[in-house]
Design an enzyme around this catalytic site. Structure first.
Site, mmCIF file in Angstrom:
data_model
loop_
_atom_site.group_PDB
_atom_site.id
_atom_site.type_symbol
_atom_site.label_atom_id
_atom_site.label_comp_id
_atom_site.label_asym_id
_atom_site.label_seq_id
_atom_site.Cartn_x
_atom_site.Cartn_y
_atom_site.Cartn_z
ATOM 1 N N ARG A 108 26.876 45.354 47.540
ATOM 2 C CA ARG A 108 25.812 45.125 48.531
ATOM 3 C C ARG A 108 24.476 44.778 47.881
ATOM 4 O O ARG A 108 23.555 44.344 48.582
ATOM 5 C CB ARG A 108 25.694 46.325 49.468
ATOM 6 C CG ARG A 108 26.899 46.433 50.406
ATOM 7 C CD ARG A 108 26.731 47.500 51.464
ATOM 8 N NE ARG A 108 27.722 47.354 52.521
ATOM 9 C CZ ARG A 108 28.811 48.121 52.653
ATOM 10 N NH1 ARG A 108 29.067 49.065 51.770
ATOM 11 N NH2 ARG A 108 29.652 47.929 53.659
ATOM 12 N N LEU A 110 33.882 41.817 43.114
ATOM 13 C CA LEU A 110 33.935 42.712 41.951
ATOM 14 C C LEU A 110 32.725 42.555 41.050
ATOM 15 O O LEU A 110 32.228 41.453 40.831
ATOM 16 C CB LEU A 110 35.209 42.436 41.148
ATOM 17 C CG LEU A 110 36.520 42.585 41.935
ATOM 18 C CD1 LEU A 110 37.714 42.329 41.023
ATOM 19 C CD2 LEU A 110 36.646 43.948 42.599
ATOM 20 N N HIS A 111 32.269 43.682 40.536
ATOM 21 C CA HIS A 111 31.179 43.699 39.566
ATOM 22 C C HIS A 111 31.600 44.594 38.409
ATOM 23 O O HIS A 111 32.722 45.115 38.378
ATOM 24 C CB HIS A 111 29.869 44.161 40.225
ATOM 25 C CG HIS A 111 30.004 45.450 40.986
ATOM 26 N ND1 HIS A 111 30.292 46.651 40.381
ATOM 27 C CD2 HIS A 111 29.926 45.710 42.320
ATOM 28 C CE1 HIS A 111 30.347 47.593 41.282
ATOM 29 N NE2 HIS A 111 30.156 47.051 42.481
ATOM 30 N N GLU A 112 30.665 44.789 37.486
ATOM 31 C CA GLU A 112 30.959 45.548 36.276
ATOM 32 C C GLU A 112 31.483 46.964 36.595
ATOM 33 O O GLU A 112 32.309 47.492 35.849
ATOM 34 C CB GLU A 112 29.672 45.607 35.436
ATOM 35 C CG GLU A 112 29.847 46.047 34.012
ATOM 36 C CD GLU A 112 30.847 45.220 33.197
ATOM 37 O OE1 GLU A 112 31.033 44.016 33.462
ATOM 38 O OE2 GLU A 112 31.454 45.825 32.289
ATOM 39 N N HIS A 127 33.485 47.857 39.056
ATOM 40 C CA HIS A 127 34.942 47.755 39.302
ATOM 41 C C HIS A 127 35.694 47.495 37.993
ATOM 42 O O HIS A 127 36.765 48.059 37.760
ATOM 43 C CB HIS A 127 35.244 46.591 40.257
ATOM 44 C CG HIS A 127 34.636 46.728 41.617
ATOM 45 N ND1 HIS A 127 33.585 45.943 42.038
ATOM 46 C CD2 HIS A 127 34.937 47.536 42.648
ATOM 47 C CE1 HIS A 127 33.270 46.264 43.280
ATOM 48 N NE2 HIS A 127 34.067 47.231 43.676
ATOM 49 N N LYS A 166 29.970 56.462 42.342
ATOM 50 C CA LYS A 166 28.841 56.033 43.161
ATOM 51 C C LYS A 166 29.067 56.397 44.627
ATOM 52 O O LYS A 166 28.142 56.783 45.328
ATOM 53 C CB LYS A 166 28.629 54.532 43.028
ATOM 54 C CG LYS A 166 27.542 54.060 43.949
ATOM 55 C CD LYS A 166 27.173 52.644 43.734
ATOM 56 C CE LYS A 166 26.379 52.177 44.918
ATOM 57 N NZ LYS A 166 27.223 52.069 46.124
ATOM 58 N N VAL A 173 28.295 52.941 37.241
ATOM 59 C CA VAL A 173 27.782 51.960 36.273
ATOM 60 C C VAL A 173 26.452 51.431 36.821
ATOM 61 O O VAL A 173 26.353 51.086 38.005
ATOM 62 C CB VAL A 173 28.789 50.810 36.073
ATOM 63 C CG1 VAL A 173 28.253 49.799 35.068
ATOM 64 C CG2 VAL A 173 30.128 51.368 35.609
ATOM 65 N N GLN A 197 32.815 59.532 49.482
ATOM 66 C CA GLN A 197 34.138 58.907 49.651
ATOM 67 C C GLN A 197 35.167 59.596 48.748
ATOM 68 O O GLN A 197 36.286 59.897 49.172
ATOM 69 C CB GLN A 197 34.030 57.427 49.303
ATOM 70 C CG GLN A 197 35.361 56.724 49.122
ATOM 71 C CD GLN A 197 35.216 55.228 48.978
ATOM 72 O OE1 GLN A 197 34.978 54.549 49.975
ATOM 73 N NE2 GLN A 197 35.348 54.684 47.789
ATOM 74 N N MET A 252 37.355 46.496 47.593
ATOM 75 C CA MET A 252 37.215 45.536 48.693
ATOM 76 C C MET A 252 36.765 44.188 48.130
ATOM 77 O O MET A 252 36.228 43.357 48.857
ATOM 78 C CB MET A 252 36.203 46.045 49.721
ATOM 79 C CG MET A 252 36.684 47.335 50.411
ATOM 80 S SD MET A 252 35.960 47.606 52.040
ATOM 81 C CE MET A 252 34.228 47.618 51.666
HETATM 82 O O1 PAF Z 1 35.078 51.871 47.792
HETATM 83 C C1 PAF Z 1 35.649 50.890 48.329
HETATM 84 O O2 PAF Z 1 35.575 49.763 47.866
HETATM 85 C C2 PAF Z 1 36.458 51.108 49.578
HETATM 86 O O3 PAF Z 1 35.879 52.067 50.398
HETATM 87 C C3 PAF Z 1 37.936 51.445 49.311
HETATM 88 C C4 PAF Z 1 38.079 52.754 48.556
HETATM 89 C C5 PAF Z 1 38.580 50.323 48.505
HETATM 90 C C6 PAF Z 1 38.682 51.580 50.634
HETATM 91 O O4 PAF Z 1 38.602 50.411 51.391
#
Ligand code: PAF
Length: 282
Positions: free
Chosen positions: A190, A32-34, A36, A148, A179, A152, A29
């Site tokens: 967040r 981005l951080h380390e 990702h 993390k 990480v 999900q 979404m």
């Molecule tokens: O983990 C996330 O950033 C989101 O939940 C995802 C998997 C991209 C779905 O929107």
């Protein structure tokens, strides 16, 4: 790195990439951080090309959650992805993802229901729906997600198994280890909501989790270790604890005792404007 925001050019671009070998998807979404970027690096080891997606998915935010405040920084994110060697950025807007008349929802029962699912009704329907769409849009050979968000990952794997997803198959959904910052705090978009004081207090979360895991391994009753964990968070600057549970690592069924199977400690707690989640093998 090419950026596309409509389905037809996305499909053309992915078909062209596929000529070189496997295509990996890293769904995000943004902000981005380390964590990702680690997913992108891991994806590059496993595939010829990496497609990253950035879409702040409104369907996974409940009423009163942080959809409007969620950090959006497409230009900076795009530069980070390009520097990591991603080949393609899929950045649809809400109208491309959910056009007028959109009516389909994917709901994964069981594994979605406890933990974050209890506190955030509808959240995992939103996640399952958008991830299924991202899989169908991109058709990757594999997809990578951070551990993390353990619940999900479990929801996405359950969906892939139940719907016999083909690209990727359930076995091609890869979880990558969380990480952490040098002080142990799990990286999260967040974390940006934390004030300096809250940020200094936040490592109490992984610290209290490690202490609980050690206590359980040493024979302390699970319930007692979890109460101690909650008290450590509340006295360490957290406002409330949504849950602190020992669960079966796959089904996420709560465990009253640490049995022989693989277990996971999962916690969600609030500090300032942030709701932080973390999990560890226990
Ligand atoms: O983990 C996330 O950033 C989101 O939940 C995802 C998997 C991209 C779905 O929107």
């Amino acid at each position: 790195m090419q950026t596309v925001n409509r389905i037809d050019p996305l499909r053309d671009a992915v078909s062209a990439l596929r000529r070189d070998g496997k295509v990996a998807l890293v769904p995000t979404m943004g902000a981005l951080h380390e964590g990702h970027l680690t997913l992108v690096r891991e994806a590059r080891k496993r595939a010829a090309h990496v497609v990253a997606s950035i879409f702040v998915n409104p369907r996974q935010f409940g009423a009163g959650e942080d959809l409007d405040a969620y950090p959006r920084q497409l230009a900076a994110d795009s530069a980070l992805l390009a520097a990591e060697g991603a080949s393609l950025l899929w950045a649809p807007d809400a109208a491309a993802m959910y056009p007028a008349g959109y009516a389909t929802n994917i709901s994964v029962s069981g594994v979605s229901e406890g933990l974050c699912g209890a506190a955030r009704p509808g959240h995992f329907d939103g996640v399952a729906t958008v991830v299924c769409k991202l899989f169908n849009q991109v058709g990757p050979d594999l997809a990578l997600f951070g551990e993390k968000d353990w619940q999900q990952l479990a929801v996405i794997r359950r969906m892939a198994r139940d719907l016999d997803l083909f690209r990727p198959t359930v076995d091609d959904i890869i979880g990558v280890e969380t990480v952490r910052e040098a002080d142990g705090l799990a990286m999260s978009s967040r974390n940006a909501y934390l004030t300096a004081e809250q940020r200094a207090a936040a490592p109490a979360l992984p610290r209290a989790m490690r202490a609980a895991i050690a206590a359980i391994a040493a024979g302390a009753p699970v319930a007692e270790a979890l109460v101690t964990l909650e008290q450590a968070l509340l006295s360490g600057g957290f406002a409330s604890v949504d849950y602190a549970m020992l669960c079966d690592a796959d089904s996420l069924a709560p465990l009253a005792e640490r049995g022989a199977g693989s277990a996971r400690l999962l916690v969600a707690a609030r500090i300032g404007r942030a709701r932080l989640i973390d999990n560890m093998a226990a």
